[in-house]
Design an enzyme around this catalytic site. Structure first.
Site, PDB file in Angstrom:
ATOM      1  N   SER A 172      60.902  42.775  35.452  1.00  0.00           N
ATOM      2  CA  SER A 172      61.403  42.119  36.660  1.00  0.00           C
ATOM      3  C   SER A 172      62.921  42.107  36.583  1.00  0.00           C
ATOM      4  CB  SER A 172      60.888  40.683  36.699  1.00  0.00           C
ATOM      5  OG  SER A 172      61.555  39.924  37.689  1.00  0.00           O
ATOM      6  N   TYR A 185      60.077  32.210  32.561  1.00  0.00           N
ATOM      7  CA  TYR A 185      59.795  33.516  33.173  1.00  0.00           C
ATOM      8  C   TYR A 185      60.879  34.530  32.792  1.00  0.00           C
ATOM      9  CZ  TYR A 185      58.412  36.793  36.922  1.00  0.00           C
ATOM     10  OH  TYR A 185      57.993  37.888  37.640  1.00  0.00           O
ATOM     11  N   LYS A 189      60.565  37.887  30.577  1.00  0.00           N
ATOM     12  CA  LYS A 189      60.853  39.195  31.179  1.00  0.00           C
ATOM     13  C   LYS A 189      61.982  39.914  30.424  1.00  0.00           C
ATOM     14  CE  LYS A 189      57.744  39.309  34.470  1.00  0.00           C
ATOM     15  NZ  LYS A 189      56.672  40.335  34.463  1.00  0.00           N
TER      16      LYS A 189
HETATM   17  N1  LIG Z   1      55.847  39.300  43.081  1.00  0.00           N
HETATM   18  C1  LIG Z   1      57.104  39.384  42.679  1.00  0.00           C
HETATM   19  O1  LIG Z   1      58.032  38.876  43.334  1.00  0.00           O
HETATM   20  C2  LIG Z   1      57.443  40.104  41.410  1.00  0.00           C
HETATM   21  C3  LIG Z   1      58.769  40.526  41.214  1.00  0.00           C
HETATM   22  C4  LIG Z   1      59.089  41.182  40.024  1.00  0.00           C
HETATM   23  C5  LIG Z   1      58.116  41.398  39.073  1.00  0.00           C
HETATM   24  N2  LIG Z   1      56.840  40.978  39.298  1.00  0.00           N
HETATM   25  C6  LIG Z   1      55.852  41.191  38.247  1.00  0.00           C
HETATM   26  O2  LIG Z   1      54.853  42.064  38.735  1.00  0.00           O
HETATM   27  C7  LIG Z   1      53.617  41.785  38.085  1.00  0.00           C
HETATM   28  C8  LIG Z   1      52.529  41.575  39.116  1.00  0.00           C
HETATM   29  O3  LIG Z   1      52.901  40.481  39.932  1.00  0.00           O
HETATM   30  P1  LIG Z   1      52.168  40.151  41.317  1.00  0.00           P
HETATM   31  O4  LIG Z   1      53.234  39.738  42.257  1.00  0.00           O
HETATM   32  O5  LIG Z   1      51.242  41.236  41.676  1.00  0.00           O
HETATM   33  O6  LIG Z   1      51.374  38.827  40.886  1.00  0.00           O
HETATM   34  P2  LIG Z   1      49.960  38.281  41.384  1.00  0.00           P
HETATM   35  O7  LIG Z   1      49.946  36.856  41.030  1.00  0.00           O
HETATM   36  O8  LIG Z   1      49.727  38.688  42.798  1.00  0.00           O
HETATM   37  O9  LIG Z   1      48.913  39.073  40.473  1.00  0.00           O
HETATM   38  C9  LIG Z   1      48.915  38.913  39.097  1.00  0.00           C
HETATM   39  C10 LIG Z   1      47.528  39.231  38.575  1.00  0.00           C
HETATM   40  O10 LIG Z   1      47.568  39.050  37.149  1.00  0.00           O
HETATM   41  C11 LIG Z   1      46.388  38.389  36.759  1.00  0.00           C
HETATM   42  N3  LIG Z   1      46.569  37.650  35.509  1.00  0.00           N
HETATM   43  C12 LIG Z   1      47.300  36.521  35.300  1.00  0.00           C
HETATM   44  N4  LIG Z   1      47.163  36.102  34.048  1.00  0.00           N
HETATM   45  C13 LIG Z   1      46.326  36.979  33.429  1.00  0.00           C
HETATM   46  C14 LIG Z   1      45.786  37.056  32.125  1.00  0.00           C
HETATM   47  N5  LIG Z   1      46.080  36.128  31.190  1.00  0.00           N
HETATM   48  N6  LIG Z   1      44.968  38.088  31.817  1.00  0.00           N
HETATM   49  C15 LIG Z   1      44.664  39.004  32.751  1.00  0.00           C
HETATM   50  N7  LIG Z   1      45.114  38.961  34.010  1.00  0.00           N
HETATM   51  C16 LIG Z   1      45.958  37.967  34.345  1.00  0.00           C
HETATM   52  C17 LIG Z   1      46.087  37.428  37.909  1.00  0.00           C
HETATM   53  O11 LIG Z   1      44.727  37.025  37.891  1.00  0.00           O
HETATM   54  C18 LIG Z   1      46.461  38.287  39.111  1.00  0.00           C
HETATM   55  O12 LIG Z   1      45.344  39.028  39.580  1.00  0.00           O
HETATM   56  C19 LIG Z   1      53.878  40.546  37.209  1.00  0.00           C
HETATM   57  O13 LIG Z   1      54.145  40.944  35.892  1.00  0.00           O
HETATM   58  C20 LIG Z   1      55.116  39.947  37.849  1.00  0.00           C
HETATM   59  O14 LIG Z   1      55.833  39.167  36.920  1.00  0.00           O
HETATM   60  C21 LIG Z   1      56.487  40.352  40.447  1.00  0.00           C
END
Ligand SMILES: NC(=O)c1ccc[n+]([C@@H]2O[C@H](COP(=O)([O-])OP(=O)(O)OC[C@H]3O[C@@H](n4cnc5c(N)ncnc54)[C@H](O)[C@@H]3O)[C@@H](O)[C@H]2O)c1
Ligand SMILES: *[C@@H]1O[C@H](CO)[C@@H](O)[C@H](O)[C@H]1NC(C)=O
Ligand SMILES: *[C@@H]1O[C@H](CO)[C@@H](O)[C@H](O)[C@H]1NC(C)=O
Length: 297
Positions: A172, A185, A189
């Site tokens: 991220s 967080y 990251k």
């Molecule tokens: N959404 C954003 O703004 C954003 C920005 C930068 C980076 N990210 C990163 O992208 C990735 C995906 O984020 P997203 O926005 O799709 O989030 P999201 O919450 O929509 O999906 C995350 C998924 O991970 C699963 N999960 C959580 N804990 C878990 C565990 N212990 N074991 C297995 N599965 C688990 C959840 O059940 C969910 O289905 C993450 O690593 C997040 O940090 C997101």
């Protein structure tokens, strides 16, 4: 004397590398064919993970879907199968290393060798440092960073042996900038960024550069992960746009993807600007992540 020659040689190599980079500004690297390849995605039950799965399904890949949320994961599998490719689901809490190691064995037995691995599962707390519970801090590190080690230990040895494969680390921009109410967080990251960079260097030193790595640093995306978010000068990324950019970069074996790419300027600015100026810009952009209302409890 030798050092002079070595520096000269290095200079020539740098010029050649820059020329190649310059050429590829206009002629992008080709996309690799991933049809029939096995793609494993953690956190596949929602958000980016589900979108990655659907993109690779359209490209004809076989999907291995891991999530702690069985229902969301099955829904992803259903949508993948509707696109005409195979999906194998596994309910896995990536924090539990024994479960990760056992599930990795079942993946090997049932599906076979994994070609592309997305370390994507992630969680956010959104509290001030002193208001974070102990278990929130541990959970954030375990899901966002430490789990990557368990998963790498399960799948990387085979890729190293074959000198083939691809590890995608979904980090991220929180791994590039410290941010209020994101301490756990951001720290997790930053860890993922450090791991992604080290992995790349290590594979090169091992002579295993055939195993590709991609480190992904997006700004906020509208997946619903952040429910209590505001900022002034930026706009939230659309999930489809972000995922298209990431998949395109992975297919071209890009080493790092910052989205939006203009935020590379912000990363450089942080390295050069005086702190006083940096603080003023931080105040101006006013990124504010608030409590996520205990959404994982
Ligand atoms: N959404 C954003 O703004 C954003 C920005 C930068 C980076 N990210 C990163 O992208 C990735 C995906 O984020 P997203 O926005 O799709 O989030 P999201 O919450 O929509 O999906 C995350 C998924 O991970 C699963 N999960 C959580 N804990 C878990 C565990 N212990 N074991 C297995 N599965 C688990 C959840 O059940 C969910 O289905 C993450 O690593 C997040 O940090 C997101
Ligand atoms: C954070 O903790 C402090 C001290 O325990 C408390 O006064 C404050 O209300 C808390 N803030 C939030 C947002 O929970
Ligand atoms: C948003 O976050 C702030 C700051 O942590 C908190 O006081 C507020 O209750 C949160 N709102 C919601 C809807 O969760």
């Amino acid at each position: 004397m030798f050092i002079v020659l070595e520096v000269l040689l290095l200079t020539l190599k740098i010029i050649a590398a820059l020329a190649v980079d310059f050429y590829h500004l206009f002629v992008p690297y080709p996309k690799k064919d991933v049809s029939g390849k096995v793609v494993l995605i953690t956190g596949a039950g929602h958000g980016l993970g589900r979108s990655f799965a659907l993109h690779f399904a359209r490209l004809g890949s076989t999907l291995v879907l891991w999530d702690v949320n069985t229902e969301g994961n099955e829904e992803t599998a259903k949508q993948v199968r509707e696109l005409g490719t195979e999906a194998y689901t596994f309910t896995v809490d990536v924090r539990k290393k024994d479960v990760v190691y056992e599930t990795a064995k079942s993946v090997q037995d049932k599906v076979g060798t994994v070609d592309i691995l997305f370390n994507n599962a992630g969680v956010i707390s959104g509290e001030e440092i002193c208001n974070l519970t102990d278990s929130q801090i541990v959970r954030t590190f375990e899901v966002n960073a430490i789990s990557h080690f368990w998963i790498l230990k399960a799948f990387l040895p085979d890729m190293i042996k074959r000198n083939e494969g691809h590890i995608v680390t979904i980090a991220s921009q929180a791994g590039k900038f410290g941010t209020p109410r994101m301490s756990d967080y951001c720290a997790s990251k930053y860890a993922a960024v450090g791991l992604g960079e080290s992995l790349h260097s290590e594979l090169r030193v091992l002579g295993r550069a055939g195993v590709k790595t991609t480190l992904v640093c997006p700004f906020f995306i509208d997946t619903g992960m952040f429910t209590n978010l505001s900022f002034k000068t930026d706009s939230i990324l659309k999930q489809d746009d972000a995922v298209s950019t990431i998949v395109d970069g992975v297919l071209r074996n890009k080493r790092e993807i910052v989205i939006p790419s203009k935020h590379n300027i912000r990363i450089m600015f942080k390295a050069f600007a005086p702190f006083s100026v940096y603080d003023l810009i931080e105040d101006f952009t006013a990124i504010n992540v608030g409590s996520q209302s205990g959404k994982y409890d």
